[in-house]
Design an enzyme around this catalytic site. Structure first.
Site, short mmCIF file in Angstrom:
data_model
loop_
_atom_site.label_atom_id
_atom_site.label_comp_id
_atom_site.label_asym_id
_atom_site.label_seq_id
_atom_site.Cartn_x
_atom_site.Cartn_y
_atom_site.Cartn_z
N HIS A 153 0.82 -1.22 0.00
CA HIS A 153 0.00 0.00 0.00
C HIS A 153 0.85 1.27 0.00
O HIS A 153 0.36 2.33 -0.33
CB HIS A 153 -1.07 -0.02 1.11
CG HIS A 153 -0.61 0.31 2.49
ND1 HIS A 153 -0.34 -0.65 3.44
CD2 HIS A 153 -0.38 1.49 3.11
CE1 HIS A 153 0.02 -0.07 4.57
NE2 HIS A 153 0.01 1.22 4.40
N ASP B 23 1.25 -7.69 2.35
CA ASP B 23 1.34 -6.26 2.07
C ASP B 23 2.81 -5.81 1.91
O ASP B 23 3.35 -5.11 2.77
CB ASP B 23 0.65 -5.50 3.20
CG ASP B 23 0.32 -4.06 2.82
OD1 ASP B 23 0.86 -3.59 1.81
OD2 ASP B 23 -0.46 -3.42 3.54
N SER C 122 3.90 2.14 8.57
CA SER C 122 3.71 1.19 7.48
C SER C 122 5.03 0.95 6.78
O SER C 122 5.71 1.89 6.40
CB SER C 122 2.72 1.75 6.46
OG SER C 122 1.45 1.38 6.83
N1 ARG Z 1 -4.99 0.56 7.54
C1 ARG Z 1 -3.68 0.57 6.95
C2 ARG Z 1 -3.02 1.92 7.16
O1 ARG Z 1 -3.53 2.75 7.58
C3 ARG Z 1 -3.68 0.14 5.53
C4 ARG Z 1 -4.31 1.07 4.57
C5 ARG Z 1 -4.29 0.61 3.14
N2 ARG Z 1 -5.32 -0.38 2.85
C6 ARG Z 1 -6.62 -0.09 2.57
N3 ARG Z 1 -7.45 -1.08 2.35
N4 ARG Z 1 -7.07 1.12 2.48
O2 ARG Z 1 -3.01 2.97 6.80
N1 GLU Z 2 -1.33 1.38 7.49
C1 GLU Z 2 -0.75 2.44 8.29
C2 GLU Z 2 0.20 3.31 7.49
O1 GLU Z 2 0.03 3.48 6.34
C3 GLU Z 2 -0.09 1.86 9.47
C4 GLU Z 2 -1.15 1.38 10.32
C5 GLU Z 2 -1.31 2.20 11.54
O2 GLU Z 2 -1.83 3.32 11.48
O3 GLU Z 2 -0.87 1.63 12.54
O4 GLU Z 2 1.06 3.95 7.98
#
Ligand code: ARG
Ligand code: GLU
Length: 709
Positions: free
Chosen positions: A84, A220, A644
């Site tokens: 991502h 990921d 991330s």
């Molecule tokens: N929750 C994770 C992070 O904040 C992954 C985000 C990307 N994935 C998604 N399905 N939007 O940011």
């Molecule tokens: N998916 C998040 C990011 O893009 C990390 C997840 C979180 O916020 O812990 O940084």
């Protein structure tokens, strides 16, 4: 009774402040933290983790393209980060014939690695506390504006005079709400090439449904490489650049993992606010989050409606939907988590303890009224916070046409205030983005978003900031008119407009119905909301800085600064959790679970055929010899957005996973970390290697890495 009370207070203090593995500045690992880590298994010395003088792990961790983290895994500058985090690049290289998002990408040689204009990564070579230099000449009773000006001047001077190599840069960041300052010597590499990526059905498996959730099964990760000039220094992209030679890189350890194993997360957490007073947390979860959740839900419902019925629209809006859904979902989880853990009550307990300490230690009596002052300020700022959030969500983040108007307005302002040359420069900067915004755009969807969101605006915007003209309009009729006539909805005309002379440009815009409408909202924002917000923030920030100072004086415990986008370590153990009564989640997921979730043809849960074959043959060696292939795992490290892509590192300093998310029940950890419920989610390095090797058949990369069995 006294004893119990005391025990209770130290317990809540522990809960608020003293948790293991908080976000530590790598140059400031205390004896206490080190002891704790060693008890948990750590074998490294602090100078192995960070050192300004010799090669140490900080040289193998990079901030990836501003918002994520990555790690170096070979002497030739190979980087791992999340899928991502690399998504934009993977998407940009995808065409109908070569759809790397859908099919994955495996370059076969250096010459097939793909450059990404604008992408960069940063190394942190040195970290130094420069609080004294930044606060030089600052007196306690100075006027706040004068004080700030002096601090800014000192920072500017320090950046100019700070010793560094030609190819390095220096950044100064504030810590503990402005009570301390650190200088970071960084190197920004700008030629970053895409090396490999799994298909989305692996890299994003579970997509939005599984996002922020455990059990999780996504691979990921994506692979990039740093290129440098022939002196190994940063350089703009050039075909003559060569792979960056890394003195320090992570060895990869594929020993099977188990619950209880120690690990460390090394990366760039973006923002936490753990020292807010109870009233602020209450406002966030009772007022701000609900407003943002409702606005995004409105937008998501509109999009979903179209996406369900039309595949072209679905394709165009999937990424946008995911972006909007990501924080929508996070805020819901955060709100629930704050309530479930009684975080507000615990903050209040801490506040009583704080006041007792202030008295016992005879600290400044000013502290005694600090919570009343917080209460006043958070009472006064409620409407302004709400107004700002509604306006940004409605007119900027969730509607393309209105966002275009914002950009054009800024362009117009540049001309009015800075003249023609500045206008042209800014125009050049905005043009690609503006035209690009039509790429994944459908006028019907955007119009429906406009209608739904503007109706919400009329009913929800705090009266003081609600636009009286707009309030009187028939929103549906207005939408009809704007979307049939406005240049903001017509790429060709907009492009022409952007090539006109500034005066003509402004005249044409002034006559445009879409712009006329949007301009009212934009001016409300810049002329009313933003100034009020700024004033209110100045007061709150000052008080927060004071409170932080108080906490540091009142509490005899190690205190860790909130995340601020700078390099940190946090640590923990691999551990499951109990999301609700009588349910226990194990900490490691497996390929078996992918097959359990498999829905043929589904955009979230489809599984590539090749992966099913590998599963059926149990062809996992050497990445697993047990017949079960691990995919993701969770642990107790404290992480946030920006982490991330961070390396998960074992007790010996080897790479064992890549951080990518947090679990649903623990997402309140930005405000309140709960030992029982907060978990970070990592993809198992064994799964990453298995996918690269067995799925991607990419022996070239496997050979480049150092793999310990
Ligand atoms: N929750 C994770 C992070 O904040 C992954 C985000 C990307 N994935 C998604 N399905 N939007 O940011
Ligand atoms: N998916 C998040 C990011 O893009 C990390 C997840 C979180 O916020 O812990 O940084």
């Amino acid at each position: 009774m006294k004893k119990i009370l005391f025990a209770f207070i130290t317990l809540s203090l522990q809960i608020i402040l003293g948790q293991n593995g908080r976000m530590i500045i790598p140059s400031e690992i205390s004896k206490q933290s080190l002891n704790e880590m060693q008890e948990m298994g750590l074998k490294l010395k602090t100078s192995d983790i960070y050192s300004p003088n010799k090669s140490s792990l900080n040289d193998a961790v990079i901030q990836f393209n501003g918002g994520c983290t990555g790690e170096i895994i070979s002497p030739k500058g190979l980087i791992l980060t999340n899928h991502h985090c690399g998504y934009g690049a993977i998407q940009a290289h995808s065409t109908f014939e070569h759809n790397y998002v859908k099919d994955g990408f495996w370059s076969k040689s250096l010459s097939e690695e793909l450059p990404n204009p604008g992408m960069y990564v940063s190394f942190v070579r040195k970290i130094e506390n420069v609080t004294n230099q930044v606060l030089k000449g600052v007196k306690k009773d100075m006027d706040p504006a004068i004080k700030q000006a002096l601090i800014n001047k000192n920072i500017k001077f320090l950046i100019k005079t700070y010793p560094k190599k030609l190819w390095q840069e220096v950044e100064i960041k504030s810590f503990f709400d402005g009570n301390q300052f650190y200088a970071f010597t960084v190197e920004n590499y700008k030629d970053i090439r895409l090396v490999a990526a799994p298909p989305s059905s692996i890299g994003k498996f579970g997509a939005d449904t599984d996002n922020w959730m455990w059990p999780r099964h996504s691979g990921d990760f994506s692979v990039f490489r740093i290129y440098a000039d022939k002196n190994n220094h940063p350089a703009e992209y050039s075909p003559n650049n060569v792979p960056y030679q890394a003195d320090t890189y992570f060895k990869i350890n594929i020993k099977p993992k188990k619950a209880g194993d120690f690990f460390m997360i090394y990366g760039f957490p973006g923002r936490t606010q753990e020292y807010l007073p109870a009233v602020a947390v209450k406002q966030k979860v009772d007022v701000i989050n609900p407003a943002r959740i409702e606005t995004r839900k409105t937008a998501l419902d509109v999009m979903q409606n179209f996406m369900q019925k039309n595949d072209t629209i679905k394709l165009k809006y999937t990424a946008k939907f995911a972006r909007i859904a990501n924080y929508w979902k996070k805020w819901i989880g955060e709100t629930q988590g704050i309530h479930k853990t009684h975080a507000i009550d615990k903050k209040k307990e801490f506040e009583s303890y704080f006041l007792k300490q202030v008295k016992a230690k005879k600290l400044s009596p000013e502290y005694l009224s600090i919570f009343d002052r917080f209460a006043d300020l958070y009472q006064q700022n409620k409407d302004i916070e709400l107004a700002r959030n509604y306006l940004i969500e409605i007119a900027y983040l969730n509607n393309d046409l209105l966002k275009r108007a914002f950009d054009l307005y800024n362009l117009e302002q540049v001309y009015q205030t800075k003249g023609k040359e500045a206008f042209k420069a800014k125009e050049k900067k905005y043009l690609p983005g503006l035209l690009n915004s039509f790429k994944n755009y459908d006028s019907k969807v955007d119009k429906a978003l406009f209608e739904a969101l503007m109706k919400l605006y009329v009913s929800k915007m705090p009266v003081k900031y609600r636009n009286k003209n707009i309030e009187k309009l028939d929103i549906s009729q207005t939408a009809d008119e704007i979307y049939s006539n406005s240049i903001l909805n017509q790429p060709d005309k907009l492009k022409k407009l952007l090539h006109k002379k500034p005066k003509k440009f402004i005249k044409l815009l002034a006559d445009d119905p879409g712009y006329q409408f949007a301009r009212q909202l934009i001016q409300d924002y810049y002329l009313k909301i933003a100034p009020d917000y700024r004033n209110s923030r100045i007061q709150i920030n000052q008080l927060q800085k004071k409170y932080m100072q108080g906490i540091m004086a009142a509490v005899d415990k190690q205190i860790f600064p909130d995340a601020n986008g700078t390099l940190r370590i946090s640590y923990g153990v691999i551990k499951g959790y109990e999301p609700r009564d009588a349910v226990y989640y194990f900490p490691i997921s497996h390929v078996r679970g992918i097959i359990e979730k498999y829905k043929p043809g589904d955009y979230e849960f489809d599984v590539p055929k090749r992966l099913i074959e590998l599963y059926e043959k149990k062809d996992y060696a050497p990445y697993s010899n047990t017949g079960e292939m691990p995919v993701d795992f969770i642990g107790t490290a404290h992480t946030t957005g920006g982490n991330s892509g961070s390396p998960a590192i074992n007790a010996e300093g080897d790479l064992i996973g890549i951080n990518f998310d947090r679990v649903w029940e623990g997402t309140m950890s930005d405000l309140y970390y709960d030992k029982k419920l907060s978990r970070n989610i990592m993809v198992d390095i064994n799964y990453v290697l298995f996918i690269i090797d067995k799925f991607g058949n990419d022996k070239r990369l496997i050979e480049e890495m150092t793999i310990k069995k």
